[in-house]
Motif scaffolding. Structure first.
Motif, mmCIF file in Angstrom:
data_model
loop_
_atom_site.group_PDB
_atom_site.id
_atom_site.type_symbol
_atom_site.label_atom_id
_atom_site.label_comp_id
_atom_site.label_asym_id
_atom_site.label_seq_id
_atom_site.Cartn_x
_atom_site.Cartn_y
_atom_site.Cartn_z
ATOM 1 N N PHE A 277 39.635 50.126 53.983
ATOM 2 C CA PHE A 277 39.025 49.669 52.732
ATOM 3 C C PHE A 277 40.095 49.250 51.717
ATOM 4 O O PHE A 277 39.900 48.312 50.942
ATOM 5 C CB PHE A 277 38.139 50.774 52.138
ATOM 6 N N GLU A 278 41.237 49.951 51.744
ATOM 7 C CA GLU A 278 42.330 49.570 50.848
ATOM 8 C C GLU A 278 42.829 48.169 51.190
ATOM 9 O O GLU A 278 43.023 47.315 50.293
ATOM 10 C CB GLU A 278 43.482 50.569 50.968
ATOM 11 N N GLY A 279 43.040 47.904 52.467
ATOM 12 C CA GLY A 279 43.489 46.574 52.877
ATOM 13 C C GLY A 279 42.483 45.496 52.521
ATOM 14 O O GLY A 279 42.856 44.409 52.043
ATOM 15 N N GLU A 280 41.196 45.764 52.752
ATOM 16 C CA GLU A 280 40.157 44.777 52.431
ATOM 17 C C GLU A 280 40.073 44.533 50.924
ATOM 18 O O GLU A 280 39.813 43.406 50.476
ATOM 19 C CB GLU A 280 38.820 45.238 52.986
ATOM 20 N N THR A 281 40.308 45.612 50.137
ATOM 21 C CA THR A 281 40.292 45.442 48.678
ATOM 22 C C THR A 281 41.457 44.568 48.222
ATOM 23 O O THR A 281 41.288 43.658 47.393
ATOM 24 C CB THR A 281 40.346 46.816 47.984
ATOM 25 N N ARG A 282 42.649 44.824 48.758
ATOM 26 C CA ARG A 282 43.812 43.995 48.402
ATOM 27 C C ARG A 282 43.584 42.546 48.818
ATOM 28 O O ARG A 282 43.963 41.612 48.109
ATOM 29 C CB ARG A 282 45.062 44.544 49.084
ATOM 30 N N GLN A 283 42.951 42.372 49.962
ATOM 31 C CA GLN A 283 42.645 41.010 50.412
ATOM 32 C C GLN A 283 41.681 40.323 49.439
ATOM 33 O O GLN A 283 41.871 39.152 49.076
ATOM 34 C CB GLN A 283 42.014 41.074 51.812
ATOM 35 N N ALA A 284 40.651 41.072 48.991
ATOM 36 C CA ALA A 284 39.692 40.499 48.040
ATOM 37 C C ALA A 284 40.338 40.202 46.698
ATOM 38 O O ALA A 284 39.893 39.306 45.970
ATOM 39 C CB ALA A 284 38.516 41.453 47.858
#
Length: 454
Positions: free
Chosen positions: A252-259
């Motif tokens: 979720f951290e990676g997906e948040t940074r991507q967003a």
């Protein structure tokens, strides 16, 4: 006794089991070490059972799914032998949950349905809630989100019956709403789960609720809140070695940074999520992490890294297809072996039935012979013109047949003893009955006994 410190004496199995029950969801690494040490010294079956259950759950929490399944399978068998419905239901739920993580969905569903039936029969509402929850998770794994939500609602009602809803149930309700696209309702359930987890000291549920709050916040566009919740989840899960919860938080951290259009910052958490998913054998998370890595590397203009991530993703799918094919082959071979075993069992049953019928006939024949021998003997008649009882008229082979017949042997056994065919023996029997002037084998046997032939 402190939850943080296991008993100093592993030989005190009861004390270790009591502590492990309280700590298995908060200190899985310590529970594993303490239970394994106590099991090495415990001999009494019930004591071993009480140690196996928390050990299995702790192994599950640590991501050691295959070993957890072995331990829990033994615990379920031991609980069935003990007749303790409560321990058996607990073991079935934990085993079903573990099998689901291993991708063995049908066996998992069978164990959970058995747990639901047993919990309903004995009025064990809390265990019924847990079993229903895990059936919902299994349906989520299959993509059946509406049916999963129905199971979670049923679990919620079971918990409400005793006014004690699990934080796990609340987390699962939130996840189901999230899959159905209702992120606001999902977030509210995750927040309820967080409060419940903290009130009950359920560390695993706390870490999961925080990670899920981060994911729901991401979906709602609240990126800063998402990162705060994810950091809090990692602060709970990392010191306790909760790899499954760390995996989700990193994803979720990676997906948040991507967003947030921060692809460089997304790479490390996505790689960490992929590594954890690989160690846990969690394919859905690996797929998501690798897909996101392809996207972030492409956004950074790093075509080589993007191609490498895409290659990993393709190889993952090839291995998954091979494993599925191997599983189908094994299932097919197992079916063949099962059919063969069933055929052999049927043949064995037929042979057993024939032997039982033969034994009953022999018993009836022997009983008739005993009755004949017990009957009063008639007065001796005048000596017939031929030798007494007609025995002297028999050939040597007929005498051998009569002797075996008088011992209660069947035609088949007489044939085997004399090296003849059953048909030949039957002809000898017919001939000797005529020469002796009797109608039945029993009468012939009685004559042989009275003549001293046997």
């Amino acid at each position: 006794m402190s939850v943080d410190l296991p008993p100093a004496d592993p030989a005190d199995a009861a004390a270790v089991a009591t502590w492990a029950e309280r700590a298995m969801n908060t200190e899985p690494a310590r529970v594993r070490a303490a239970c394994e040490a106590a099991l090495a010294q415990a001999a009494e079956p019930l004591a071993r059972l009480r140690l196996q259950l928390p050990l299995g759950v702790a192994l599950y929490r640590l991501g050691e799914y295959r070993q957890a399944a072995r331990v829990l399978d033994r615990a379920v068998e031991a609980a069935a032998r003990s007749g303790d419905a409560r321990l058996r239901v607990r073991g079935l739920i934990a085993l079903g949950t573990t099998l689901k993580q291993l991708g063995e969905l049908d066996p998992a569903l069978a164990r959970l349905r058995e747990a639901i039936a047993l919990a309903g029969e004995h009025g064990l509402h809390k265990f019924l809630e847990a079993a229903l929850c895990n059936v919902g998770l299994l349906l989520e794994e299959r993509g059946e989100h509406e049916r999963a939500l129905q199971q979670f609602r049923a679990a919620y009602r079971a918990g409400r019956q005793v006014r004690d809803v699990f934080a796990t149930t609340l987390n699962n309700c939130g996840a189901a709403y999230g899959h159905l696209g209702d992120q606001r309702r999902a977030l509210s359930f995750f927040q309820l789960a967080l409060r419940r987890a903290r009130a009950t000291g359920h560390t695993v549920s706390e870490a999961l609720a925080l990670a899920s709050i981060g994911h729901a916040s991401l979906r709602l566009g609240r990126h800063s809140e998402a990162l705060d919740a994810i950091a809090a989840s990692l602060a709970v899960s990392q010191p306790r070695g909760l790899r499954h919860e760390q995996m989700l938080a990193r994803l979720f951290e990676g997906e948040t940074r991507q967003a947030m259009a921060e692809p460089a910052a997304a790479v490390a958490p996505l790689r960490a999520a992929d590594a954890l998913a690989q160690s846990l054998g969690h394919l859905p998370t690996r797929r998501r992490a690798l897909d996101a890595l392809v996207a972030v590397h492409a956004a950074m203009g790093d075509t080589a890294a993007a191609a490498a991530a895409a290659g990993e993703r393709a190889e993952l799918e090839r291995r998954a297809r091979r494993q599925a094919a191997d599983a189908r082959t094994q299932s097919h071979l197992l079916g063949i072996e099962l059919d063969r075993s069933q055929a052999e069992l049927s043949a064995l049953k037929r042979r057993t039935a024939r032997l039982l019928r033969e034994r009953r006939r022999l018993t009836r024949s022997n009983e008739a012979l005993r009755r004949s021998l017990r009957a009063p003997r008639p007065a001796p008649a005048a000596a017939p013109s031929r030798s007494p009882l007609g025995i002297g008229q028999l050939s040597e082979r007929e005498v051998e047949v009569l002797r075996l017949l008088a011992q209660g042997q069947t035609n088949t056994r007489i044939a085997a003893a004399l090296g003849l065919s059953p048909l030949t023996v039957r002809n000898y029997v017919t001939s000797l009955l005529g020469k002796l002037g009797v109608a039945t084998r029993t009468e012939a046997a009685a004559l042989a006994v009275r003549s001293g032939l046997v």
